[in-house]
Design an enzyme around this catalytic site. Structure first.
Site, PDB file in Angstrom:
ATOM      1  N   GLN A 197     -26.964 -19.495 -33.164  1.00  0.00           N
ATOM      2  CA  GLN A 197     -26.443 -18.306 -32.503  1.00  0.00           C
ATOM      3  C   GLN A 197     -25.823 -18.697 -31.159  1.00  0.00           C
ATOM      4  O   GLN A 197     -26.207 -19.701 -30.556  1.00  0.00           O
ATOM      5  CB  GLN A 197     -27.578 -17.302 -32.324  1.00  0.00           C
ATOM      6  CG  GLN A 197     -27.142 -15.883 -32.103  1.00  0.00           C
ATOM      7  CD  GLN A 197     -27.022 -15.540 -30.628  1.00  0.00           C
ATOM      8  OE1 GLN A 197     -27.452 -16.299 -29.767  1.00  0.00           O
ATOM      9  NE2 GLN A 197     -26.430 -14.403 -30.342  1.00  0.00           N
ATOM     10  N   THR A 199     -25.996 -18.184 -28.137  1.00  0.00           N
ATOM     11  CA  THR A 199     -26.740 -18.479 -26.914  1.00  0.00           C
ATOM     12  C   THR A 199     -27.500 -19.797 -26.986  1.00  0.00           C
ATOM     13  O   THR A 199     -28.081 -20.224 -25.982  1.00  0.00           O
ATOM     14  CB  THR A 199     -27.759 -17.370 -26.623  1.00  0.00           C
ATOM     15  OG1 THR A 199     -28.712 -17.303 -27.692  1.00  0.00           O
ATOM     16  CG2 THR A 199     -27.071 -16.024 -26.467  1.00  0.00           C
ATOM     17  N   LYS A 200     -27.524 -20.448 -28.151  1.00  0.00           N
ATOM     18  CA  LYS A 200     -28.387 -21.610 -28.337  1.00  0.00           C
ATOM     19  C   LYS A 200     -27.800 -22.880 -27.707  1.00  0.00           C
ATOM     20  O   LYS A 200     -26.622 -22.954 -27.383  1.00  0.00           O
ATOM     21  CB  LYS A 200     -28.646 -21.831 -29.822  1.00  0.00           C
ATOM     22  CG  LYS A 200     -29.406 -20.680 -30.484  1.00  0.00           C
ATOM     23  CD  LYS A 200     -30.754 -20.432 -29.834  1.00  0.00           C
ATOM     24  CE  LYS A 200     -31.624 -19.454 -30.602  1.00  0.00           C
ATOM     25  NZ  LYS A 200     -31.121 -18.081 -30.564  1.00  0.00           N
ATOM     26  N   ASN A 201     -28.643 -23.917 -27.582  1.00  0.00           N
ATOM     27  CA  ASN A 201     -28.224 -25.173 -26.968  1.00  0.00           C
ATOM     28  C   ASN A 201     -27.064 -25.822 -27.713  1.00  0.00           C
ATOM     29  O   ASN A 201     -26.198 -26.449 -27.104  1.00  0.00           O
ATOM     30  CB  ASN A 201     -29.396 -26.155 -26.914  1.00  0.00           C
ATOM     31  CG  ASN A 201     -30.482 -25.714 -25.959  1.00  0.00           C
ATOM     32  OD1 ASN A 201     -30.717 -24.523 -25.780  1.00  0.00           O
ATOM     33  ND2 ASN A 201     -31.157 -26.668 -25.337  1.00  0.00           N
TER      34      ASN A 201
END
Length: 431
Positions: A197, A199-201
């Site tokens: 998603q 927002t992930k790293n």
């Protein structure tokens, strides 16, 4: 700078330095997506190599997994893993009381019952001792979460699973690149689930997920599950036969191409992130009454979210409710330009979906096991304490160029801590 911004002083974080892009979209990301559009292989079941299969191969090679299956979301990865491992009606799956809602919903999607266990006060991950207390003859699996990027205690969890004959599915949604005793998270249990998603790293341009495993059979079962239960093989015409229960959980080529381009830059991003976050936390660790996140020995923390706990007594505020101190610090830090926020407003067992137990109707799947309904506000003392006395910092620190910004954030913390009387006044007013 000594006067707090909440009371008319200049903020520690300049307003023109606060905006941070994440994900960081570069020309190579745009090119990868355009190339995928022009390549005419836009779905994972197209014959031959395609952007989805390329991402699967490169992710597995970069992190050291035997098999990788790209799916639509991290939640789908959890649900497909449970299905492939035979978890179904009447089964129980032990999950942590502190996590994103998907961890608790995935068992319900399989008509299994999530059983919540409390967490460790330092790592925020599931407490192995409480896992043991919650095992019954219906328990089929454990889903440890590597919350915020910190590896769970996989040695003890896998030992418990072996002794009781349970499957282990690692929820590594927030932890790509994290390691436990030199092993990448996701490779230690029977399967691991990652989220891509935005927002992930390591993000995609929207939603996406990956399932990793050391079992060829499990990987094949997940591939069937993501494609309506069909068997898709290179060089073989699609027969449109569902050989078992399946869903449409495929990832598309544009998502895969974007993540593949991000993956190529992960090592440089991660090196900068580790350096920036470590320096930032080193400054904050000196402040009394502030507990910073910590990478435990023999682990690599991915620092997806930074959670800070506040100790009122150590801060010199005896008798102040943790929620009141948290509220005061949130107001003061945000006024200084630090976007502190809460992550999870309640333990998972307090969520209405688990309290009301509507599920699939008539109380299913809970009526299958006859488990009593939880009482909101009771139990899971460590999880409740963490929610009451902590705030988080999200996304901004993921940018590889965030070192200067984190320095401003540290200035803001130090400024607030230099004004304990104002903190005490605000916290006392919220008693």
């Amino acid at each position: 700078m000594s006067k707090l911004a909440a009371f008319g002083g200049s903020p520690a974080v300049p307003k023109d330095r606060r905006h941070v892009e994440w994900p960081l979209v570069e020309d190579e990301d745009r090119k990868a997506v355009i190339d995928a559009l022009d390549g005419a292989r836009l779905v994972s079941n197209s014959d031959g190599a395609n952007p989805v299969s390329t991402l699967e191969e490169r992710w597995a090679r970069r992190f050291g997994y035997d098999h990788c299956v790209a799916v639509s979301t991290g939640t789908a990865a959890l649900s497909l893993a449970l299905a492939a491992l035979g978890v179904g009606p009447g089964d129980e799956v032990i999950v942590p009381a502190l996590s994103f809602i998907a961890t608790g919903l995935a068992p319900v999607h399989q008509m299994a019952v999530p059983v919540f266990a409390d967490v460790d006060p330092v790592t925020f991950n599931i407490d192995p001792d409480d896992i043991e207390r919650r095992i019954t003859d219906r328990t089929k699996a454990i889903i440890p979460v590597h919350l915020h990027g910190a590896p769970a205690d996989m040695d003890r969890i896998t030992d418990i699973a072996r002794r009781h004959g349970l499957a282990v599915i690692e929820d590594a949604a927030q932890a790509p690149g994290a390691t436990h005793r030199g092993r990448p998270v996701g490779s230690i249990g029977d399967a691991g689930a990652f989220s891509l998603q935005a927002t992930k790293n390591i993000p995609t341009c929207g939603e996406g997920g990956l399932l990793v495993t050391g079992s060829a059979e499990l990987a094949e079962a997940v591939r069937k599950g993501r494609q309506f239960g069909e068997v898709i093989e290179a060089g073989r015409d699609r027969d449109y036969i569902s050989y078992g229960l399946g869903w449409n959980h495929k990832m598309n080529a544009l998502q895969a191409a974007f993540t593949d381009a991000q993956l190529a830059r992960f090592d440089s991003y991660e090196s900068a992130r580790q350096r920036n976050v470590t320096e930032f936390l080193g400054r904050l660790a000196e402040l009394p009454g502030l507990r910073v996140p910590t990478a435990l020995p023999d682990t690599t923390h991915a620092w997806h979210i930074l959670r800070f706990r506040f100790d009122g007594a150590a801060f010199g505020l005896d008798g102040v409710r943790p929620e009141a101190l948290r509220s005061a610090l949130r107001r003061l830090l945000r006024a200084e330009g630090v976007p502190m926020s809460q992550y999870q407003l309640m333990p998972l067992p307090d969520q209405k979906v688990f309290v009301d137990r509507v599920g699939f109707g008539s109380g299913y799947p809970w009526t299958v096991t006859g488990a009593s309904a939880p009482t909101p506000g009771e139990g899971y003392e460590v999880t409740r304490a963490i929610i009451a006395d902590s705030l988080t910092l999200q996304k901004r620190h993921l940018h590889p160029g965030s070192g200067e910004l984190l320095g401003f954030y540290a200035d803001a913390f130090e400024k607030v801590w230099a004004n304990p009387d104002m903190v005490a006044t605000l916290a006392g007013a919220a008693r």
